[in-house]
Design a protein around this motif. Sequence first.
Motif, PDB file in Angstrom:
ATOM      1  N   LEU A  37       0.863   8.481   7.231  1.00 13.09           N
ATOM      2  CA  LEU A  37      -0.471   8.946   7.599  1.00 13.09           C
ATOM      3  C   LEU A  37      -0.691   8.779   9.103  1.00 13.09           C
ATOM      4  O   LEU A  37      -1.737   8.325   9.556  1.00 13.09           O
ATOM      5  CB  LEU A  37      -1.536   8.163   6.815  1.00 13.09           C
ATOM      6  N   VAL A 320      -2.077  14.027   1.401  1.00 17.08           N
ATOM      7  CA  VAL A 320      -2.675  13.002   2.251  1.00 17.08           C
ATOM      8  C   VAL A 320      -3.706  12.185   1.479  1.00 17.08           C
ATOM      9  O   VAL A 320      -3.748  10.954   1.569  1.00 17.08           O
ATOM     10  CB  VAL A 320      -3.335  13.655   3.489  1.00 17.08           C
ATOM     11  N   ALA A 324      -3.602   8.192   0.891  1.00 18.15           N
ATOM     12  CA  ALA A 324      -4.718   7.373   1.362  1.00 18.15           C
ATOM     13  C   ALA A 324      -5.325   6.560   0.215  1.00 18.15           C
ATOM     14  O   ALA A 324      -5.709   5.391   0.396  1.00 18.15           O
ATOM     15  CB  ALA A 324      -5.778   8.254   2.011  1.00 18.15           C
TER      16      ALA A 324
END
Length: 349
Positions: A37, A320, A324
């Motif tokens: 990330l 993503v 996360a």
Amino acid sequence: MESSPPATSNPASGHRPDIDGLRALAILPVILYHARLGCPGGFVGVDVFLVISGFLIASILIREIDGGTYSALDFWERRIRRIVPALAVVVVATWAAGWLLFLPMDFKSVGTSIAVQPAMAANVVFWRDARYFSPDLETKPLLHTWSLAVEEQFYVGFPLLLVLLAKYRRVPRTMALAGLVAGSFALSVYGSHWHPTPTFYLLPTRAWELLVGALLATSRGRMPIVPAVREAAGWGGLGLVLYSVARFDDQTRFPGLAALVPCIGAALILLSSEGQASAVGRILGWRPFVFVGWVSYSLYLWHWPVLAFAKYQSTGQQGVAIRAAWLLASFGLAVVCQQRREIRLISTV
């Protein structure tokens, strides 16, 4: 990598909130790098942790040895109480998850990783396994314990070295540590070119990072810093750490020369708030940073197994948002684990 409860600055206890904030500056790039990330050089957070550890543990040892209160038994009792409970919880959880989720051959490798934890030899096992940046290691849930092994191996001999230096005094402590820094660093530079994998994992080529912090600890209280130098050290150190996080990547020859950047950066940040907080020290002492630093050890322990099991179970590239979410789950586990750890520590005092 252990940490203390979040608190305001307390001159009487010697607690420095900026150090907790520096731990946050170390752990956040690490977990973001591992989750892909951002932070292409986030792996340098481990090096920042090593400098912090060397600084704090050497400060304690020097104070006790010079004051005549040092006890090897007490030292290791404190280390065990701070390191082992959280690690044991993560190891047991990893074993259970591996038993449920892994194929037999892969679960066997988890067993090997667990078996070497009491011997503090995880770094040796993973050195012989493969390169740290190799994709096939992304599903090894205890890979990250290599750095814990390096630390504990260092603390097997380091207290004895300080005791001998204090007893015989033929070689000044600062000079002896500086010589060891130079020797280990030279070995690291050489090894990063010719033997990169053992250089990454093993103590002889990593010891200089802990010793940089220890060397800084030997001059505590004896090196008055004018405000301009204090501020320059703080901002310069922060710039070095952030530069390495942003500009290094998997292709960077590491540790070797490149590791100087985050390690010197961490040392400058520590130096800048010695005695009086610099502007950077005050920023790092902000409560949210201190809180993240407080859970940094537990977060380091939890984030990699969570990501590794998620990767193992995934049939494709995770988005993503999913990655996360796994980090948020890791953070939740870290907070719970850290709170229980602090309760146990307080109850045994």
